[in-house]
Scaffold this motif. Structure first.
Motif, PDB file in Angstrom:
ATOM      1  N   ALA A  19      40.022 101.637  26.746  1.00 44.60           N
ATOM      2  CA  ALA A  19      41.226 102.088  27.735  1.00 44.60           C
ATOM      3  C   ALA A  19      42.269 101.140  27.662  1.00 44.60           C
ATOM      4  CB  ALA A  19      40.506 102.001  29.083  1.00 44.60           C
ATOM      5  N   GLY A  20      41.860  99.883  27.099  1.00 45.99           N
ATOM      6  CA  GLY A  20      42.666  98.816  27.055  1.00 45.99           C
ATOM      7  C   GLY A  20      43.170  98.036  28.360  1.00 45.99           C
ATOM      8  N   THR A  21      41.892  98.206  29.142  1.00 41.18           N
ATOM      9  CA  THR A  21      42.023  97.348  30.469  1.00 41.18           C
ATOM     10  C   THR A  21      40.887  96.317  30.415  1.00 41.18           C
ATOM     11  OG1 THR A  21      40.490  99.083  31.333  1.00 41.18           O
ATOM     12  CG2 THR A  21      43.102  99.316  31.598  1.00 41.18           C
ATOM     13  N   ASP A  22      41.129  95.537  31.415  1.00 41.13           N
ATOM     14  CA  ASP A  22      40.170  94.792  31.729  1.00 41.13           C
ATOM     15  C   ASP A  22      39.068  95.012  32.756  1.00 41.13           C
ATOM     16  OD1 ASP A  22      40.936  92.130  30.466  1.00 41.13           O
ATOM     17  OD2 ASP A  22      42.340  91.728  31.999  1.00 41.13           O
ATOM     18  N   SER A  23      37.761  94.861  32.683  1.00 41.00           N
ATOM     19  CA  SER A  23      36.865  95.397  33.207  1.00 41.00           C
ATOM     20  C   SER A  23      36.054  94.381  34.216  1.00 41.00           C
ATOM     21  CB  SER A  23      35.663  96.410  32.622  1.00 41.00           C
ATOM     22  OG  SER A  23      35.264  95.618  31.578  1.00 41.00           O
ATOM     23  N   PRO A  24      36.459  93.829  35.399  1.00 38.82           N
ATOM     24  CA  PRO A  24      35.895  92.738  35.841  1.00 38.82           C
ATOM     25  C   PRO A  24      34.345  92.953  36.378  1.00 38.82           C
ATOM     26  CG  PRO A  24      37.517  93.764  37.363  1.00 38.82           C
ATOM     27  CD  PRO A  24      37.606  94.482  35.985  1.00 38.82           C
ATOM     28  N   ALA A  25      33.480  91.939  35.985  1.00 39.60           N
ATOM     29  CA  ALA A  25      32.002  92.337  36.430  1.00 39.60           C
ATOM     30  C   ALA A  25      31.756  92.039  37.800  1.00 39.60           C
ATOM     31  CB  ALA A  25      31.147  91.459  35.563  1.00 39.60           C
ATOM     32  N   ALA A  26      30.912  92.500  38.436  1.00 39.71           N
ATOM     33  CA  ALA A  26      30.390  92.288  39.918  1.00 39.71           C
ATOM     34  C   ALA A  26      29.935  90.507  40.129  1.00 39.71           C
ATOM     35  CB  ALA A  26      29.247  93.200  40.159  1.00 39.71           C
ATOM     36  N   ALA A  27      30.162  90.158  41.075  1.00 37.07           N
ATOM     37  CA  ALA A  27      30.077  88.777  41.348  1.00 37.07           C
ATOM     38  C   ALA A  27      28.464  88.809  42.056  1.00 37.07           C
ATOM     39  CB  ALA A  27      30.972  88.192  42.587  1.00 37.07           C
ATOM     40  N   PRO A  46      31.292  84.314  40.040  1.00 39.39           N
ATOM     41  CA  PRO A  46      31.899  85.329  39.650  1.00 39.39           C
ATOM     42  C   PRO A  46      31.145  85.804  38.193  1.00 39.39           C
ATOM     43  CG  PRO A  46      33.441  83.433  39.939  1.00 39.39           C
ATOM     44  CD  PRO A  46      31.861  82.827  40.245  1.00 39.39           C
ATOM     45  N   GLY A  47      31.241  87.449  37.853  1.00 40.70           N
ATOM     46  CA  GLY A  47      30.822  87.724  36.767  1.00 40.70           C
ATOM     47  C   GLY A  47      31.649  87.605  35.607  1.00 40.70           C
ATOM     48  N   ASP A  48      31.100  87.492  34.511  1.00 42.52           N
ATOM     49  CA  ASP A  48      32.010  87.535  33.304  1.00 42.52           C
ATOM     50  C   ASP A  48      32.791  88.815  32.975  1.00 42.52           C
ATOM     51  OD1 ASP A  48      30.918  85.030  32.411  1.00 42.52           O
ATOM     52  OD2 ASP A  48      29.226  85.986  31.411  1.00 42.52           O
ATOM     53  N   ASP A  49      34.136  88.692  32.924  1.00 42.37           N
ATOM     54  CA  ASP A  49      34.989  89.799  32.829  1.00 42.37           C
ATOM     55  C   ASP A  49      34.812  90.382  31.394  1.00 42.37           C
ATOM     56  OD1 ASP A  49      35.933  89.520  35.368  1.00 42.37           O
ATOM     57  OD2 ASP A  49      37.998  88.383  34.806  1.00 42.37           O
ATOM     58  N   GLY A  50      35.105  91.589  31.338  1.00 45.36           N
ATOM     59  CA  GLY A  50      34.928  92.390  29.884  1.00 45.36           C
ATOM     60  C   GLY A  50      36.337  93.146  29.742  1.00 45.36           C
ATOM     61  N   PHE A  51      36.475  93.381  28.533  1.00 45.55           N
ATOM     62  CA  PHE A  51      37.453  94.247  27.947  1.00 45.55           C
ATOM     63  C   PHE A  51      37.276  95.541  27.582  1.00 45.55           C
ATOM     64  CE2 PHE A  51      41.017  95.371  25.377  1.00 45.55           C
ATOM     65  CZ  PHE A  51      42.274  95.230  26.260  1.00 45.55           C
TER      66      PHE A  51
END
Length: 135
Positions: A37-45, A28-33
């Motif tokens: 926008a105040g939202t999580d931005s999941p990184a690509a796996a 899994p990629g490291d999620d960012g914030f």
């Protein structure tokens, strides 16, 4: 070819015939914030391996109940065998994730497993990865 090499080749062919599931092993990629926008931005796996495998419960696996946050979780150990000659761009590490996408046993499809260990041996018939189900 030595007698041992011939036996290993036959064993590896037989092990391949038992690999009836299809899996995808990924990191899994490291999620960012996104602060704007105040939202999580999941990184690509990163996909490490996708292909045939044998997924079977570990011989001594009986399930262990643990607390995870506010939920009870039962950990079940499995051994996943992939073709011995499999090459990957990077070796799996503890914490990588494996999804079962196809199996003759429809109950296994969608099973998500987490890597807990790796086994290496020049005389093995398959490359074995120890995983656990955390449901």
């Amino acid at each position: 070819m030595s007698a041992l090499d011939a036996v290993l080749a036959a064993g590896r062919l037989a092990a391949l015939e038992l690999q009836r599931e299809t899996i995808t092993l990924y990191r899994p990629g490291d999620d960012g914030f996104d602060w704007d926008a105040g939202t999580d931005s999941p990184a690509a796996a990163t996909v490490i391996y996708s292909g045939p495998a044998r997924v079977k419960p570990a011989a001594q696996s009986r399930g262990e109940e643990v607390d995870a946050g506010e939920a009870n979780v039962t950990l079940r150990e499995y051994t996943v065998s992939v073709p011995w000659g499999t090459t990957v761009s990077q070796l799996p590490v503890v914490g990588d994730v494996m999804d079962v996408s196809a199996s003759p046993d429809a109950r296994m499809v969608g099973l998500r497993l987490w890597v807990t260990g790796l086994q290496y041996s020049s005389t093995a018939t398959a490359w074995r990865i120890t995983v656990e189900d955390r449901s």
